[in-house]
Design a protein around this motif. Structure first.
Motif, PDB file in Angstrom:
ATOM      1  N   ARG A 218       6.485   6.687   6.813  1.00  5.43           N
ATOM      2  CA  ARG A 218       5.693   6.239   7.969  1.00  5.43           C
ATOM      3  C   ARG A 218       3.987   6.224   7.637  1.00  5.43           C
ATOM      4  N   TYR A 219       3.587   7.211   7.158  1.00  3.98           N
ATOM      5  CA  TYR A 219       2.224   7.708   6.683  1.00  3.98           C
ATOM      6  C   TYR A 219       1.783   6.380   5.571  1.00  3.98           C
TER       7      TYR A 219
ATOM      8  N   LYS B 289       4.329   9.436  14.502  1.00  8.78           N
ATOM      9  CA  LYS B 289       3.355   9.654  13.664  1.00  8.78           C
ATOM     10  C   LYS B 289       2.870  11.231  13.469  1.00  8.78           C
TER      11      LYS B 289
ATOM     12  N   PHE C 187       9.588   1.035  11.369  1.00  8.12           N
ATOM     13  CA  PHE C 187       8.608   2.288  11.213  1.00  8.12           C
ATOM     14  C   PHE C 187       8.275   2.925  12.613  1.00  8.12           C
ATOM     15  N   ASP C 188       8.299   2.142  13.642  1.00  6.62           N
ATOM     16  CA  ASP C 188       7.540   2.672  14.821  1.00  6.62           C
ATOM     17  C   ASP C 188       8.387   3.691  15.423  1.00  6.62           C
TER      18      ASP C 188
ATOM     19  N   ASP D  40       2.454   2.491   7.012  1.00  4.42           N
ATOM     20  CA  ASP D  40       1.960   1.998   8.329  1.00  4.42           C
ATOM     21  C   ASP D  40       1.495   0.745   8.598  1.00  4.42           C
ATOM     22  N   GLN D  41       0.658   0.207   7.409  1.00  2.00           N
ATOM     23  CA  GLN D  41       0.073  -0.936   7.628  1.00  2.00           C
ATOM     24  C   GLN D  41       1.026  -2.248   6.893  1.00  2.00           C
TER      25      GLN D  41
END
Length: 352
Positions: free
Chosen positions: A91-92, A186, A181-182, A95-96
């Motif tokens: 995820r880190y 986070k 991924f959401d 993320d984009q």
């Protein structure tokens, strides 16, 4: 298209070798381990960038890989603020991202056809595809069960004897869709195996398996680290410098100095600047690192010596791994396999 390599582990099972050398750049012969994973990603021309997810000694890794100069692909680094686990790290790092991403765990060596995995993922319109590999002893791993169409049905962690329903395990290679991924929190340690993958099953999303019957190994223990060198020398895993050599051949750098009267028994590897003195014996499955000196009468038998080592007269090393700048004194006998960290000194006449 991007790929993520999860390279943040501390390599605790390989200590003391990984005290100063993060596991992703532990050498296999004279190449950092990550280079072999990048070789696999180069199968897919549309992958134009590899994102390295780091946590442990990130600067050491950046010093070795740079921005990918000479590797044929751009390298970008993402350093976790704290250990985030496999899911949190993805995820880190991702993320984009907005398109399919290939993910490799940072401790597996394989020759899987990444193009075929990606093609299956797209054909099935999957949210996630996981590569599975069959193993002889599935009790040591978590099993992954599928239906007849290759859909993932269940994960079994360390099954008992009566719970073994298949022999396929997670090979640590995935194709994932970033719009999933959401569901990964986070900046929280999160497991892709225990949390993210089960969420796909619970939601009935398309989650499929690609079963690869080819070479696969986790290099994370000393025994496996020794084994991968043997496998490359024996041709079970095709990689330089042994790919294409006749079976049993030694590989000796043109810049090594082998004195007359030294015995070199293949398969073995002797790197540039190494010196093997007359009367010394380098036996099969040994690796002599760059600028290492092996003195007269010494025996190196199935051992790996990292660069700048020194092995004294009549010393013996069997089945061992020595880090950088290790010094083995005259007449030292290491008959039981050991793992020595950088700059270890074994004094004259000691026996291990």
């Amino acid at each position: 298209m991007k790929a993520i390599l999860l390279a943040g582990g501390k390599g605790t099972r390989l200590r003391p070798l990984t005290v100063h050398t993060p596991k992703p750049i532990v050498p296999i012969f004279n190449r950092p381990f990550l280079y072999y994973q990048i070789d696999q990603l180069l199968q897919v021309p549309e992958i134009d960038e590899v994102i390295l997810s780091l946590n442990y000694q990130p600067r050491r890794i950046e010093e070795i890989l740079g921005e990918g100069e000479g590797l044929g692909i751009r390298i970008r680094y993402v350093v976790e603020p704290m250990p985030l686990g496999t899911g949190g790290a993805i995820r880190y790092a991702g993320d984009q991202l907005t398109e399919s991403v290939v993910v490799f765990n940072g401790d597996v060596l394989t020759q899987v056809d990444v193009r075929a995995v990606l093609a299956m993922h797209r054909e099935r319109k999957a949210k996630a595809t996981i590569v599975l590999t069959p193993v002889d002893n599935p009790r040591a791993y978590g099993l992954v069960e599928t239906d007849s169409d290759g859909n993932i049905e269940r994960f079994r962690e360390k099954p008992g004897e009566d719970e073994i329903t298949c022999n396929t395990i997670n090979a640590g290679i995935y194709v994932l869709e970033p719009d999933t991924f959401d569901r990964i929190p986070k900046d929280v340690a999160w497991s892709i195996e225990r949390s993210y993958f089960p969420s796909l099953i619970e939601r009935g999303e398309t989650f499929v398996a690609y079963v690869d019957n080819g070479y696969w190994i986790d290099i994370g223990t000393p025994a496996k680290y020794l084994q991968v060198h043997r496998d490359i020398m024996d041709g079970r895993y095709a990689a330089p410098p042994f790919a294409g050599l006749p079976n049993g051949s030694p590989w000796v750098s043109p810049d090594a100095k082998i004195e007359e009267g030294a015995e070199i028994h293949g398969p073995c590897f002797i790197d540039e600047g190494a010196v093997i003195k007359a009367g010394a014996s380098v036996r099969p499955y040994s690796v002599i690192g760059r600028q290492t000196h092996v003195e007269a009468g010494a025996v190196i038998d199935g051992s790996i010596i990292w660069p700048n080592g020194w092995v004294g007269t009549e010393a013996v090393l069997r089945g061992s791994i020595l880090g950088r700048n290790c010094h083995v004194g005259r007449n030292v006998s290491v008959d039981t396999p050991v793992v020595l960290g950088d700059k270890t000194v074994l004094t004259d006449y000691s026996k291990v």
